[in-house]
Design an enzyme around this catalytic site. Structure first.
Site, PDB file in Angstrom:
ATOM      1  N   LYS A 178     -14.357  22.963 -21.198  1.00 49.85           N
ATOM      2  CA  LYS A 178     -15.009  23.072 -22.507  1.00 49.85           C
ATOM      3  C   LYS A 178     -14.213  23.887 -23.516  1.00 49.85           C
ATOM      4  O   LYS A 178     -14.333  23.678 -24.723  1.00 49.85           O
ATOM      5  CB  LYS A 178     -16.404  23.675 -22.340  1.00 49.85           C
ATOM      6  CG  LYS A 178     -17.358  22.768 -21.581  1.00 49.85           C
ATOM      7  CD  LYS A 178     -18.764  23.327 -21.551  1.00 49.85           C
ATOM      8  CE  LYS A 178     -19.687  22.380 -20.792  1.00 49.85           C
ATOM      9  NZ  LYS A 178     -21.095  22.754 -20.930  1.00 49.85           N
ATOM     10  N   ASP A 236     -24.423  21.437 -26.476  1.00 48.63           N
ATOM     11  CA  ASP A 236     -25.049  22.230 -25.409  1.00 48.63           C
ATOM     12  C   ASP A 236     -26.076  23.207 -25.975  1.00 48.63           C
ATOM     13  O   ASP A 236     -27.169  23.369 -25.439  1.00 48.63           O
ATOM     14  CB  ASP A 236     -23.989  23.034 -24.641  1.00 48.63           C
ATOM     15  CG  ASP A 236     -23.331  22.214 -23.535  1.00 48.63           C
ATOM     16  OD1 ASP A 236     -23.920  21.207 -23.123  1.00 48.63           O
ATOM     17  OD2 ASP A 236     -22.233  22.600 -23.098  1.00 48.63           O
ATOM     18  N   HIS A 266       0.828  -1.200   0.000  1.00 45.84           N
ATOM     19  CA  HIS A 266       0.000   0.000   0.000  1.00 45.84           C
ATOM     20  C   HIS A 266       0.868   1.259   0.000  1.00 45.84           C
ATOM     21  O   HIS A 266       1.794   1.372   0.802  1.00 45.84           O
ATOM     22  CB  HIS A 266      -0.915   0.028   1.224  1.00 45.84           C
ATOM     23  CG  HIS A 266      -1.921  -1.087   1.259  1.00 45.84           C
ATOM     24  ND1 HIS A 266      -1.563  -2.378   1.597  1.00 45.84           N
ATOM     25  CD2 HIS A 266      -3.256  -1.095   1.000  1.00 45.84           C
ATOM     26  CE1 HIS A 266      -2.649  -3.147   1.530  1.00 45.84           C
ATOM     27  NE2 HIS A 266      -3.681  -2.398   1.184  1.00 45.84           N
ATOM     28  N   LYS A 295      -1.057  -7.774  -4.928  1.00 44.10           N
ATOM     29  CA  LYS A 295      -1.991  -6.658  -4.747  1.00 44.10           C
ATOM     30  C   LYS A 295      -1.180  -5.374  -4.592  1.00 44.10           C
ATOM     31  O   LYS A 295      -0.393  -5.240  -3.658  1.00 44.10           O
ATOM     32  CB  LYS A 295      -2.873  -6.885  -3.521  1.00 44.10           C
ATOM     33  CG  LYS A 295      -3.855  -5.740  -3.234  1.00 44.10           C
ATOM     34  CD  LYS A 295      -4.684  -6.056  -1.988  1.00 44.10           C
ATOM     35  CE  LYS A 295      -5.543  -4.890  -1.572  1.00 44.10           C
ATOM     36  NZ  LYS A 295      -6.287  -5.167  -0.316  1.00 44.10           N
TER      37      LYS A 295
END
Length: 533
Positions: free
Chosen positions: A317, A354, A145, A172
């Site tokens: 955007k 849009d 981890h 893992k």
């Protein structure tokens, strides 16, 4: 880091692991009860909601009698079990004697646990202690981890090699995503590892690593019982995995679509598109992309089946325009995009839906005001149309309204931006602070495209209530919440209102057509928006 160009079309692992013909990735639910009885209740719930196995987190138990409690938990669990006794030094809760902790894990193996999760730091020691005692079909997961970042691909590969050298059956790797592109390094590992591998990047930017485990050969992913019982940052629920993202249908050749934004978790687009894809049997999934740097995102995820199509929302955007290979002529005029399609050759083509969505919704609202016999042409023609905001959505509304013959006024906090947009559409401009005193005539139309009033700041509004008396219709592009303060006060002031969800629905129809080449399932979109409003 280079782009993600992993060939997933023939993804294979040994022993039936990660076969390309089906999704072999397991869904594991951690049970975090502080008592054995609570864990048993949670195990039953995990099976009921569709998990494949449970992770028994012994470090959450307040009173733990190893032999008695393990026997009860393992024997009475209705699903296969992973037993984890995570120490504090690896992100868990256990602070006691290390020998006692490892003895409990060994005992869990003897009592019939299907998996044990042990930390890399002690894996050699633990695996040596159980040498020759492992039951058939029992597997040791060796985990590492990192709660700070996601290391380089080379560093992660070295970590996998260290894990493999301990005799692990399953590796893992858990890292922390500081950028969504960190997930690409996790995918590289799960695809190329020589042993079954679980790869997860923590945090909202790491969500992809959890959802796309089946696409990149991950052995399992974790899903919480509910939103209040997550065991790690960024973990989603089993319900969302299976129902919202259609996790069982994701395969190595599944195309990945999503919405790019920051913030983005509030978006209902995955709900609409995943249901639509499933309804027609498309091998595709749509998800949230929390993106900080658009250019970096597209450079990293450049394969044709990844980011095959994207919706684009605040604040990207305009920035995303620079990353496109081609831009539709209307989107180019507006200067903002919200819909991106990646062609099979990898080129990115951009559109703006849009303006279609918002203007159509506003026109419908005005026609409803006109009654049974609406006038021919657009009801916006000749109307004074006030747009709040000069960002991507503001540009779309201003352009769309001007195309319909409206007289456009743009108001923005930064006046220069308002002026620039107004000049482009042949309109007028105002500082945002002057809008409340701007009412040269009655029956105006107001369109809010700012984020003022969006969840969690739902007590805010971009314009005072008294100023709304001069408008016949008020539209708010915000759809979370549905009833913004602006819309509530507009209704009280006597104006017709148009919800932001109408823009979402209409522009979604256009995006779906661009993504798939198919007509949008309009009724399904509406049903879902009503159900989840």
């Amino acid at each position: 880091m280079g782009s993600l160009s992993v060939d997933t079309s023939n993804l294979q692992k040994g022993s039936g692991f990660g076969k390309s013909s089906s999704n072999a990735t397991l869904v594991c639910t951690p049970v975090l009860g502080t008592t054995v009885n609570q864990m048993l209740v949670d195990m039953a719930r995990a099976k009921e909601i569709g998990a494949d196995l449970v992770e028994i987190r012994l470090d959450y138990l307040t009173n733990f009698n190893p032999r008695f409690h393990l026997q009860t938990l393992i024997k009475q669990c209705p699903l296969p079990t992973i037993v984890t006794y995570r120490p504090k030094w690896e992100g868990g809760r256990y602070e006691g004697d290390e020998n006692r902790r490892q003895d409990a894990l060994s005992l869990a193996m003897e009592l019939g646990a299907d998996y044990i999760d042990v930390e890399l730091q002690v894996a050699h020691e633990f695996n040596s202690s159980i040498h020759g005692k492992k039951p058939d079909n029992f597997k040791v997961i060796v985990s590492s981890h990192n709660f700070h970042d996601t290391p380089s691909s080379e560093a992660i590969a070295n970590l996998i090699a260290r894990i493999q050298s301990t005799g692990a059956d399953i590796a893992k790797i858990v890292t922390t995503a500081s950028d969504i592109t960190d997930c690409a390094r996790i995918f590289q590992i799960t695809v190329h590892s020589q042993i079954p591998t679980i790869g997860i990047a923590l945090g909202e930017r790491g969500l992809l690593s959890r959802l796309l485990s089946p696409k990149f050969g991950g052995y399992l992913t974790y899903g919480a019982l509910d939103a209040d019982t997550v065991s790690a940052p960024g973990q989603t629920t089993v319900k969302d995995l299976l129902e919202l993202y259609n996790f069982r249908l994701i395969k190595p050749d599944t195309k990945v679509y999503g919405i790019i934004g920051k913030p983005v978790g509030h978006s209902k687009s995955p709900l609409l598109f995943n249901a639509a894809f499933k309804s027609v049997g498309l091998n595709a999934v749509y998800m949230h992309f929390l993106v900080d740097d658009v250019e970096k995102f597209f450079n990293t995820y450049s394969s044709p089946d990844f980011a095959s199509g994207c919706s684009c929302t605040i604040p990207h955007k305009e920035a995303a325009l620079k990353c496109m290979d081609e831009v539709d002529h209307i989107a180019k005029k507006i200067g903002a995009i919200n819909n991106i399609v990646r062609r099979p050759d990898g080129k990115l083509i951009a559109f703006n839906t849009d303006y279609i969505g918002a203007i159509t919704a506003i026109e419908d609202g005005l026609r409803a005001l006109e009654g049974a016999k609406p006038a021919p042409g657009s009801p916006l023609s000749g109307k004074l149309f006030v747009v709040l905001g000069a960002g991507g959505a503001g540009k779309s509304l201003a352009y769309g309204a001007s195309q319909k013959g409206a007289r456009v006024v743009v108001a923005n906090r930064t006046f220069e931006r308002a002026k620039e947009l107004a000049n482009k559409v042949g309109g007028k401009s105002l500082p945002l602070c002057e809008v409340e005193n701007f009412h040269p005539e009655e029956g105006m139309v107001l369109a809010n495209t700012t984020s003022v009033g969006m969840k969690p700041n739902m007590d805010q509004t971009p314009i005072p209530k008294h100023a709304l008396e001069h408008y016949c219709l008020v539209f708010d592009a915000i759809y979370t919440p549905k009833d913004t303060r602006l819309l509530r006060e507009a209704k009280e002031a006597g104006a017709a209102i148009v919800y932001g969800k109408e823009m979402l629905i209409h522009q979604g129809f256009e995006q779906y057509k661009n993504f798939t080449g198919l007509p949008a399932p309009e009724e399904l979109f509406r049903q879902l928006m009503e159900k989840h409003a």
